[in-house]
Design an enzyme around this catalytic site. Structure first.
Site, PDB file in Angstrom:
ATOM      1  N   LYS A 123       0.836  -1.617  -0.291  1.00 29.34           N
ATOM      2  CA  LYS A 123      -0.222  -0.169   0.121  1.00 29.34           C
ATOM      3  C   LYS A 123       0.900   1.156  -0.014  1.00 29.34           C
ATOM      4  O   LYS A 123       0.281   2.163  -1.002  1.00 29.34           O
ATOM      5  CB  LYS A 123      -0.798  -0.680   1.012  1.00 29.34           C
ATOM      6  CG  LYS A 123      -2.142  -1.653   1.307  1.00 29.34           C
ATOM      7  CD  LYS A 123      -2.551  -1.588   0.339  1.00 29.34           C
ATOM      8  CE  LYS A 123      -3.823  -2.204  -0.054  1.00 29.34           C
ATOM      9  NZ  LYS A 123      -2.778  -3.407  -0.302  1.00 29.34           N
ATOM     10  N   GLU A 143      -2.974   7.193   7.307  1.00 25.84           N
ATOM     11  CA  GLU A 143      -3.196   8.181   6.111  1.00 25.84           C
ATOM     12  C   GLU A 143      -4.896   8.612   6.692  1.00 25.84           C
ATOM     13  O   GLU A 143      -4.944   8.109   7.777  1.00 25.84           O
ATOM     14  CB  GLU A 143      -3.807   7.555   4.527  1.00 25.84           C
ATOM     15  CG  GLU A 143      -4.602   6.600   4.802  1.00 25.84           C
ATOM     16  CD  GLU A 143      -5.051   5.777   3.711  1.00 25.84           C
ATOM     17  OE1 GLU A 143      -4.143   6.070   2.423  1.00 25.84           O
ATOM     18  OE2 GLU A 143      -6.819   5.135   3.517  1.00 25.84           O
ATOM     19  N   ASN A 159     -14.678  -2.645   8.873  1.00 22.34           N
ATOM     20  CA  ASN A 159     -14.501  -1.768   7.436  1.00 22.34           C
ATOM     21  C   ASN A 159     -14.037  -3.469   6.325  1.00 22.34           C
ATOM     22  O   ASN A 159     -13.706  -3.390   5.837  1.00 22.34           O
ATOM     23  CB  ASN A 159     -13.067  -1.716   7.813  1.00 22.34           C
ATOM     24  CG  ASN A 159     -13.101  -0.367   8.650  1.00 22.34           C
ATOM     25  OD1 ASN A 159     -13.171   0.383   7.895  1.00 22.34           O
ATOM     26  ND2 ASN A 159     -11.977  -0.742   9.434  1.00 22.34           N
ATOM     27  N   GLU A 194      -9.768   0.948  -5.945  1.00 17.42           N
ATOM     28  CA  GLU A 194     -11.325   1.306  -4.959  1.00 17.42           C
ATOM     29  C   GLU A 194     -11.396   2.334  -4.748  1.00 17.42           C
ATOM     30  O   GLU A 194      -9.882   3.344  -4.496  1.00 17.42           O
ATOM     31  CB  GLU A 194     -10.595   0.622  -4.096  1.00 17.42           C
ATOM     32  CG  GLU A 194     -11.004  -1.378  -3.950  1.00 17.42           C
ATOM     33  CD  GLU A 194     -11.612  -1.672  -2.338  1.00 17.42           C
ATOM     34  OE1 GLU A 194     -11.266  -0.690  -1.677  1.00 17.42           O
ATOM     35  OE2 GLU A 194     -11.805  -3.182  -2.281  1.00 17.42           O
ATOM     36  N   GLU A 226      -6.933   1.809  -2.812  1.00 13.33           N
ATOM     37  CA  GLU A 226      -6.442   0.707  -3.033  1.00 13.33           C
ATOM     38  C   GLU A 226      -6.570   0.235  -3.796  1.00 13.33           C
ATOM     39  O   GLU A 226      -7.582   0.255  -4.509  1.00 13.33           O
ATOM     40  CB  GLU A 226      -6.086  -0.425  -1.655  1.00 13.33           C
ATOM     41  CG  GLU A 226      -7.492  -0.766  -1.707  1.00 13.33           C
ATOM     42  CD  GLU A 226      -7.027  -1.770  -0.273  1.00 13.33           C
ATOM     43  OE1 GLU A 226      -6.457  -1.511   0.577  1.00 13.33           O
ATOM     44  OE2 GLU A 226      -8.416  -2.350  -0.068  1.00 13.33           O
ATOM     45  N   ASN A 286      -7.353  -4.177  -5.332  1.00 15.01           N
ATOM     46  CA  ASN A 286      -6.835  -5.310  -5.219  1.00 15.01           C
ATOM     47  C   ASN A 286      -6.251  -6.108  -6.230  1.00 15.01           C
ATOM     48  O   ASN A 286      -7.284  -5.795  -7.452  1.00 15.01           O
ATOM     49  CB  ASN A 286      -8.155  -5.566  -4.534  1.00 15.01           C
ATOM     50  CG  ASN A 286      -8.570  -5.080  -3.051  1.00 15.01           C
ATOM     51  OD1 ASN A 286      -7.310  -4.983  -2.372  1.00 15.01           O
ATOM     52  ND2 ASN A 286      -9.257  -4.836  -3.049  1.00 15.01           N
ATOM     53  N   ARG A 324      -6.862  -9.513  -7.193  1.00 12.56           N
ATOM     54  CA  ARG A 324      -7.278 -10.226  -7.177  1.00 12.56           C
ATOM     55  C   ARG A 324      -8.293  -9.894  -7.498  1.00 12.56           C
ATOM     56  O   ARG A 324      -9.367  -9.208  -7.985  1.00 12.56           O
ATOM     57  CB  ARG A 324      -7.063 -10.683  -5.745  1.00 12.56           C
ATOM     58  CG  ARG A 324      -7.586  -9.675  -4.677  1.00 12.56           C
ATOM     59  CD  ARG A 324      -7.835 -10.443  -3.902  1.00 12.56           C
ATOM     60  NE  ARG A 324      -7.779  -9.529  -2.393  1.00 12.56           N
ATOM     61  CZ  ARG A 324      -9.404  -9.305  -2.234  1.00 12.56           C
ATOM     62  NH1 ARG A 324     -10.099  -9.464  -2.968  1.00 12.56           N
ATOM     63  NH2 ARG A 324      -9.322  -8.205  -0.932  1.00 12.56           N
ATOM     64  N   PHE A 376     -22.994  -5.614  15.578  1.00 10.87           N
ATOM     65  CA  PHE A 376     -23.208  -5.493  13.754  1.00 10.87           C
ATOM     66  C   PHE A 376     -23.119  -7.778  13.677  1.00 10.87           C
ATOM     67  O   PHE A 376     -22.770  -6.940  12.714  1.00 10.87           O
ATOM     68  CB  PHE A 376     -23.339  -4.696  12.778  1.00 10.87           C
ATOM     69  CG  PHE A 376     -23.470  -3.274  13.408  1.00 10.87           C
ATOM     70  CD1 PHE A 376     -25.246  -2.976  13.481  1.00 10.87           C
ATOM     71  CD2 PHE A 376     -23.020  -2.741  13.858  1.00 10.87           C
ATOM     72  CE1 PHE A 376     -25.632  -2.121  13.157  1.00 10.87           C
ATOM     73  CE2 PHE A 376     -24.034  -1.428  14.429  1.00 10.87           C
ATOM     74  CZ  PHE A 376     -24.708  -0.872  14.108  1.00 10.87           C
TER      75      PHE A 376
END
Length: 724
Positions: free
Chosen positions: A163, A247, A282, A322, A335, A337, A339, A395
């Site tokens: 990242k 960040e 997340n 993303e 970022e 991904n 995959r 949740f």
């Protein structure tokens, strides 16, 4: 190559029967049911791999096997010892055991996966997502061994998987960026200093992370220290890489991502966006494609930036870029991904492109079959992630157990179920608790959403706690229906946590009427049985009499339920139609009034309703209505009179104990007997399903006993620490 202990199991004549009769150009979904959506079809004269190995488990392994099977490609599954009877093992042509249950001893053992490739003669490996899917060393080792990695080249994985490095590349590629620190965070003190420099709140996350793991938001120095430590441990456990970055945290954004698909000939496509803002810890809960927030011009700009980034790193497979999007529709790179993404099915639904199929083709060396101008956007799709979790605890705290009853709602129009389990499967503490990715597709957002409601109402899961109550409540909630969502959606809509669906007075009558009618039908059947040797007129009489009860339904946890005098009278002697009088109101109910059926389709005053019976005992029926279970007491009038003499149980004070909220393993114990602790102080850290959970003191006091040690495995509800 080093030899690793492995066992190979070949399954004869499995997988190719379908492909042998398949016709060129026929869409996959004609042969494989509704699991795969593509309008591109298959060219069976095109060269392809003979055999591939899937270095993953569960639903994604099953998903890859389905497409490979349809293309006429043999498959090899790998599994841990506890996964030997899993669905992906049964579906594959061959299977290899690669170790013990913990992922570090099986699915993350690259050496054993490589050995399995050699032993089985697999020409390529599809990594799925998670595990080794973004492991540069594994991809490079495969290349050295002469096998293909069904994913991007190892350099692209390295560039985007880190990242810290990926942010520098994205900046050079002129992709919109989030302010932050570009270097690696060495320790807790540095994390606090950098966080102060950037300005709270900040996002602390693993450089090699993904899937919501190894990430924490910090609003102050204390949270920065704790977030750094927990995220670092989580990252090491999940990815084998504990490097961290910090960040700026953009408060209340949307999380929108762009699917890209590239080949080895310089072609790159963006396949429209996915809205992934509904999240907890997340991790995504419900996704949709496209996003109702993204107009065409913004979609084009996001897509073009995603392709710019992909080309900048020589990307040559499926991937996802993303973005975080603010309320003014400004978007920032988060970022990439490298995959196949968990939520890829909704993109397949709206584009007609089987992404797994194209990954297999591209990896072999074929060019993409279409151009950007040919990428369609047809209708709307939703994906609900059905987890073995308790939605009433944060949740969704993970749950374990065996699926004693399991029926997917595949009969509902426009429904696709991507799962890796079946009735009898075990949900264990070792792996992600995902049960199924429930996908619906419709001509528009409203139709796709209505189909999701119907699918959730018809989904039968028994034996484990699951999150369907939360999913079902979200899809009917006003803000979600209108598309007014951000990553803060869950805490804003459910500020006290999820408490279950709230019923209107009319809906309360529906639940009471249904439970009372079921009970009356049961009594009528019992009367028939008792009088079966008498005249037939007594059989009819059983459904002609009026049954009187006192019914009660608790609307909120802790509230004393209101009691209702209820009378049930079957219409014209029918066992499936009744008039139910609740106080001064009359409700007409008809349809499936059978206690033994897992799903009951009924009509209440002419309105179609789907319910389930998830529990029954003397005097009580648990009705699943709009996803939430409601315990309805249905008692004869005489029985109610005696209840007043029954003492209520005193509530237990739990502030003096720390209980395990779920099954898991103890990672840290921070106190010992005799220590003084303050309210909110972290006492124990436990891990379940690869997630770290910090457990805190409920009050200030002295530690009386510590009942666990690091490494111990505990069940839900176990007492870990006792206070005086």
């Amino acid at each position: 190559m080093l030899r690793a202990a492995s066992s190979i199991r070949a399954v004869a004549n499995r997988g190719l029967a379908t492909a042998a009769v398949a016709r060129p150009g026929v869409p996959l979904d004609e042969r494989e049911g509704k699991e795969i959506y593509t309008t591109v079809g298959i060219d069976y004269n095109e060269p392809k791999f003979d055999k591939i190995l899937i270095a993953n488990r569960g639903e994604i392994a099953c998903r890859v096997i389905k497409t490979a099977r349809a293309m006429g490609i043999k498959t090899v599954a790998v599994h841990s010892d506890v996964d030997s009877n899993s669905l992906h093992v049964k579906m594959a042509d061959e299977a290899v055991c690669v170790g013990e249950a913990p992922t570090a001893k099986s699915y993350l053992r690259a050496d054993r996966i490589l050995q399995a490739v050699e032993d089985t003669g697999a020409q390529a490996v599809h990594p799925g997502y998670g595990f080794l899917s973004e492991n540069t060393k594994f991809a490079a080792e495969l290349e050295k061994a002469g096998a293909k990695f069904i994913g991007p080249n190892s350099k692209a994985i390295l560039d985007m998987g880190d990242k810290i490095h990926s942010k520098k590349i994205a900046t050079a590629a002129r992709v919109s960026m989030i302010p932050g620190y570009d270097g690696e965070i060495a320790d807790e003190d540095m994390c606090v200093k950098v966080s102060r420099d950037i300005g709270y709140p900040v996002m602390i996350k693993a450089s090699a992370g993904g899937g919501g793991k190894g990430m924490r938001v910090a609003w102050n120095d204390k949270q920065a220290r704790e977030g750094y430590r927990l995220s670092k441990q989580e990252a090491a456990s999940s990815f084998g890489d504990d490097r961290m970055l910090v960040e700026k945290f953009i408060d209340n954004p949307r999380h929108i991502e762009m699917q890209v698909l590239c080949d080895k000939h310089g072609n790159a496509l963006w396949l429209n966006e996915r809205e992934c803002s509904i999240q907890r810890r997340n991790q995504k809960v419900i996704e949709e494609a496209p996003s109702s927030f993204v107009p065409p011009e913004m979609r084009r700009k996001m897509g073009e930036q995603a392709v710019q980034l992909a080309k900048a790193v020589g990307y040559d497979s499926a991937g996802t870029v993303e973005f975080l999007v603010d309320s003014q529709r400004n978007f920032y790179f988060l970022e990439m991904n490298t995959r196949l993404q968990v939520e890829h099915p909704i993109t397949e639904c709206i584009t007609g492109i089987d992404i797994v199929q194209q990954m297999l083709r591209v990896s072999y060396g074929h060019p993409l079959p279409i151009t950007q101008e040919q990428v369609p956007l047809n209708g709307w799709a939703f994906e609900s992630r059905v987890y073995a979790e308790d939605p009433y605890k944060g949740f969704g705290l993970p749950s374990v157990g065996r699926l004693s009853r399991y029926v997917e709602p595949k009969h509902v129009d426009g429904v696709r179920c991507d799962s890796g389990i079946r009735e009898g499967s075990e949900i264990s503490i070792y792996y992600d608790p995902l049960i199924c990715k429930l996908v619906t597709h419709g001509d528009n957002r409203e139709q796709a959403l209505n189909r999701m409601q119907e699918a959730l109402d018809n989904y039968v899961i028994r034996g484990v706690t699951h999150n369907i109550p939360l999913l079902r409540d979200i899809v009917q909630e006003k803000r979600f229906r209108t598309g007014d969502i951000t990553t803060k959606y869950l805490p804003e809509v459910y500020p006290e946590g999820f408490q279950g669906t709230s019923l209107s007075p009319k809906e309360q009558d529906v639940v009471i009427a249904f439970a009372s009618a079921l009970n009356a039908r049961k009594l009528a059947r019992a009367n028939q049985f008792l009088n079966q040797n008498k005249q037939r007129s007594t059989h009819v009489a059983s459904f002609s009499k009026t049954y009187k009860f006192v019914s009660s339904l608790p609307v909120k946890e802790g509230e004393r339920p209101t009691e209702h005098a209820v009378e049930v009278e079957f219409v014209e002697g029918s066992a499936n139609k009744a008039q139910v009088r609740i106080g001064g109101k009359t409700v007409t109910i008809s349809g499936d009034l059978n206690l033994s059926h897992p799903v009951n389709s009924i009509e209440v005053d002419g309105e179609h309703i789907t319910t389930q019976i998830v529990g029954k005992r003397a005097g009580e029926i648990t009705v699943l209505y709009k996803g939430t279970p409601f315990k309805v007491k249905v008692l004869p009038e005489q029985a109610v009179k005696y209840l007043q003499y029954m003492k209520e149980k005193a509530k237990v004070d739990l502030s003096t104990v720390v209980l395990s909220p779920m099954p898991g393993a103890i990672k840290n114990v921070n106190v010992k007997p005799g220590d003084m602790v303050s309210e909110g102080q972290e006492l124990v850290v436990m891990e379940a399903m690869k997630m770290q959970n910090s457990l805190h003191a409920g009050k200030t006091g002295r530690v009386k006993a510590v009942n666990v040690k690091v490494g111990a495995t505990v069940d839900e509800g176990e007492v870990l620490v006792e206070l005086e």
